[in-house]
Design a protein around this motif. Sequence first.
Motif, PDB file in Angstrom:
ATOM      1  N   ILE A  61     -20.110  12.554-110.835  1.00  0.00           N
ATOM      2  CA  ILE A  61     -20.637  12.217-109.511  1.00  0.00           C
ATOM      3  C   ILE A  61     -21.491  10.950-109.578  1.00  0.00           C
ATOM      4  N   GLN A  62     -22.314  10.848-110.617  1.00  0.00           N
ATOM      5  CA  GLN A  62     -23.164   9.671-110.762  1.00  0.00           C
ATOM      6  C   GLN A  62     -22.337   8.407-110.980  1.00  0.00           C
ATOM      7  N   MET A  63     -21.263   8.515-111.777  1.00  0.00           N
ATOM      8  CA  MET A  63     -20.409   7.356-112.015  1.00  0.00           C
ATOM      9  C   MET A  63     -19.725   6.922-110.728  1.00  0.00           C
ATOM     10  N   ARG A  64     -19.239   7.884-109.939  1.00  0.00           N
ATOM     11  CA  ARG A  64     -18.590   7.541-108.673  1.00  0.00           C
ATOM     12  C   ARG A  64     -19.580   6.894-107.714  1.00  0.00           C
ATOM     13  N   THR A  65     -20.803   7.447-107.695  1.00  0.00           N
ATOM     14  CA  THR A  65     -21.847   6.868-106.841  1.00  0.00           C
ATOM     15  C   THR A  65     -22.157   5.442-107.263  1.00  0.00           C
ATOM     16  N   LEU A  66     -22.186   5.193-108.581  1.00  0.00           N
ATOM     17  CA  LEU A  66     -22.450   3.847-109.082  1.00  0.00           C
ATOM     18  C   LEU A  66     -21.361   2.876-108.661  1.00  0.00           C
ATOM     19  N   VAL A  67     -20.082   3.313-108.751  1.00  0.00           N
ATOM     20  CA  VAL A  67     -18.963   2.450-108.344  1.00  0.00           C
ATOM     21  C   VAL A  67     -19.064   2.123-106.864  1.00  0.00           C
ATOM     22  N   GLU A  68     -19.356   3.129-106.028  1.00  0.00           N
ATOM     23  CA  GLU A  68     -19.460   2.893-104.595  1.00  0.00           C
ATOM     24  C   GLU A  68     -20.638   1.981-104.265  1.00  0.00           C
ATOM     25  N   THR A  69     -21.730   2.116-105.010  1.00  0.00           N
ATOM     26  CA  THR A  69     -22.880   1.235-104.797  1.00  0.00           C
ATOM     27  C   THR A  69     -22.531  -0.201-105.152  1.00  0.00           C
ATOM     28  N   GLN A  70     -21.819  -0.390-106.262  1.00  0.00           N
ATOM     29  CA  GLN A  70     -21.405  -1.735-106.660  1.00  0.00           C
ATOM     30  C   GLN A  70     -20.470  -2.349-105.625  1.00  0.00           C
ATOM     31  N   THR A  71     -19.549  -1.532-105.088  1.00  0.00           N
ATOM     32  CA  THR A  71     -18.638  -2.024-104.060  1.00  0.00           C
ATOM     33  C   THR A  71     -19.405  -2.448-102.811  1.00  0.00           C
ATOM     34  N   SER A  72     -20.388  -1.641-102.408  1.00  0.00           N
ATOM     35  CA  SER A  72     -21.201  -1.970-101.230  1.00  0.00           C
ATOM     36  C   SER A  72     -21.994  -3.249-101.460  1.00  0.00           C
ATOM     37  N   ASN A  73     -22.537  -3.406-102.658  1.00  0.00           N
ATOM     38  CA  ASN A  73     -23.301  -4.624-102.973  1.00  0.00           C
ATOM     39  C   ASN A  73     -22.399  -5.854-102.939  1.00  0.00           C
ATOM     40  N   SER A  74     -21.205  -5.724-103.504  1.00  0.00           N
ATOM     41  CA  SER A  74     -20.270  -6.859-103.503  1.00  0.00           C
ATOM     42  C   SER A  74     -19.842  -7.210-102.090  1.00  0.00           C
ATOM     43  N   ARG A  75     -19.622  -6.209-101.254  1.00  0.00           N
ATOM     44  CA  ARG A  75     -19.230  -6.486 -99.871  1.00  0.00           C
ATOM     45  C   ARG A  75     -20.370  -7.168 -99.116  1.00  0.00           C
ATOM     46  N   ALA A  76     -21.606  -6.742 -99.381  1.00  0.00           N
ATOM     47  CA  ALA A  76     -22.756  -7.399 -98.752  1.00  0.00           C
ATOM     48  C   ALA A  76     -22.855  -8.849 -99.205  1.00  0.00           C
ATOM     49  N   GLN A  77     -22.569  -9.102-100.488  1.00  0.00           N
ATOM     50  CA  GLN A  77     -22.565 -10.478-100.988  1.00  0.00           C
ATOM     51  C   GLN A  77     -21.463 -11.289-100.322  1.00  0.00           C
ATOM     52  N   ALA A  78     -20.294 -10.678-100.129  1.00  0.00           N
ATOM     53  CA  ALA A  78     -19.185 -11.381 -99.465  1.00  0.00           C
ATOM     54  C   ALA A  78     -19.571 -11.766 -98.041  1.00  0.00           C
ATOM     55  N   ILE A  79     -20.251 -10.883 -97.329  1.00  0.00           N
ATOM     56  CA  ILE A  79     -20.693 -11.187 -95.967  1.00  0.00           C
ATOM     57  C   ILE A  79     -21.681 -12.342 -95.971  1.00  0.00           C
ATOM     58  N   ARG A  80     -22.607 -12.337 -96.930  1.00  0.00           N
ATOM     59  CA  ARG A  80     -23.579 -13.444 -97.017  1.00  0.00           C
ATOM     60  C   ARG A  80     -22.887 -14.756 -97.357  1.00  0.00           C
ATOM     61  N   LEU A  81     -21.860 -14.695 -98.202  1.00  0.00           N
ATOM     62  CA  LEU A  81     -21.116 -15.914 -98.542  1.00  0.00           C
ATOM     63  C   LEU A  81     -20.398 -16.473 -97.317  1.00  0.00           C
ATOM     64  N   ILE A  82     -19.810 -15.604 -96.513  1.00  0.00           N
ATOM     65  CA  ILE A  82     -19.139 -16.067 -95.295  1.00  0.00           C
ATOM     66  C   ILE A  82     -20.160 -16.643 -94.318  1.00  0.00           C
ATOM     67  N   ASP A  83     -21.329 -16.034 -94.236  1.00  0.00           N
ATOM     68  CA  ASP A  83     -22.399 -16.587 -93.394  1.00  0.00           C
ATOM     69  C   ASP A  83     -22.812 -17.967 -93.887  1.00  0.00           C
ATOM     70  N   ASN A  84     -22.805 -18.146 -95.205  1.00  0.00           N
ATOM     71  CA  ASN A  84     -23.132 -19.452 -95.789  1.00  0.00           C
ATOM     72  C   ASN A  84     -22.132 -20.506 -95.337  1.00  0.00           C
ATOM     73  N   LEU A  85     -20.831 -20.162 -95.398  1.00  0.00           N
ATOM     74  CA  LEU A  85     -19.814 -21.113 -94.944  1.00  0.00           C
ATOM     75  C   LEU A  85     -19.942 -21.362 -93.453  1.00  0.00           C
ATOM     76  N   SER A  86     -20.213 -20.315 -92.676  1.00  0.00           N
ATOM     77  CA  SER A  86     -20.380 -20.478 -91.232  1.00  0.00           C
ATOM     78  C   SER A  86     -21.517 -21.447 -90.911  1.00  0.00           C
ATOM     79  N   GLU A  87     -22.594 -21.357 -91.667  1.00  0.00           N
ATOM     80  CA  GLU A  87     -23.715 -22.273 -91.452  1.00  0.00           C
ATOM     81  C   GLU A  87     -23.333 -23.696 -91.826  1.00  0.00           C
TER      82      GLU A  87
END
Length: 209
Positions: free
Chosen positions: A34-60
């Motif tokens: 369960i902890q490993m799955r939670t870690l993978v999902e957390t990493q995925t969420s962090n990467s998606r948040a980074q992707a959104i910030r990167l797109i905001d960077n290009l938009s700016e």
Amino acid sequence: MLIRTARGQAGMTLIESLIAIVVMALGILGIVGIQMRTLVETQTSNSRAQAIRLIDNLSERVRLNPSASTASVNANYITAFGDTPASTSCATGCTAANLAAYDRGAWKRLVQSTLPLGDAAVFFAADETDTGNRRQLGVMVSWRENEKVRATDSAADTAAYKQPFTVTGASNVSCPANRICHLQYIPLANRCLPYLLSGSADPNFFCPQ
């Protein structure tokens, strides 16, 4: 009789201890899973948040370009997966088109250095066919991460899962295989308007503040 009973009880105690150890081990393995799955999902969420910030960077970056929606300028933002734009410099000044090419290269290298095996594609929205009146860019950021795949998933299931990241029409951009993608559209706008007093061959630009 008393000695035989004691030996029997000692044997039963050993078996009970082994059963308790096995049950405890299974419980610990379940918690670790369960902890490993939670870690993978957390990493995925962090990467998606980074992707959104990167797109905001290009938009700016696009917003700061005074002629971003001009056909000769916005074409310089277009890039496909796997492309590595050449490094350019605006140290001594840039035209709007050169600034777009500079921002494309700098931003794509930022994607590659921020996300695991990060890559990106920038394309014109599929339903905008008028080259002189394009108002948005599609941006798809992809990265490599391990996600849990169900053993029963077929190729059709995987294709259906990725369907929201497939852009139909003229753009023909889709999420690369074995990657996670985030798709977003950003607006194009002109902050500077052409002033054609000297004719269309030698336009000046008026940039209101």
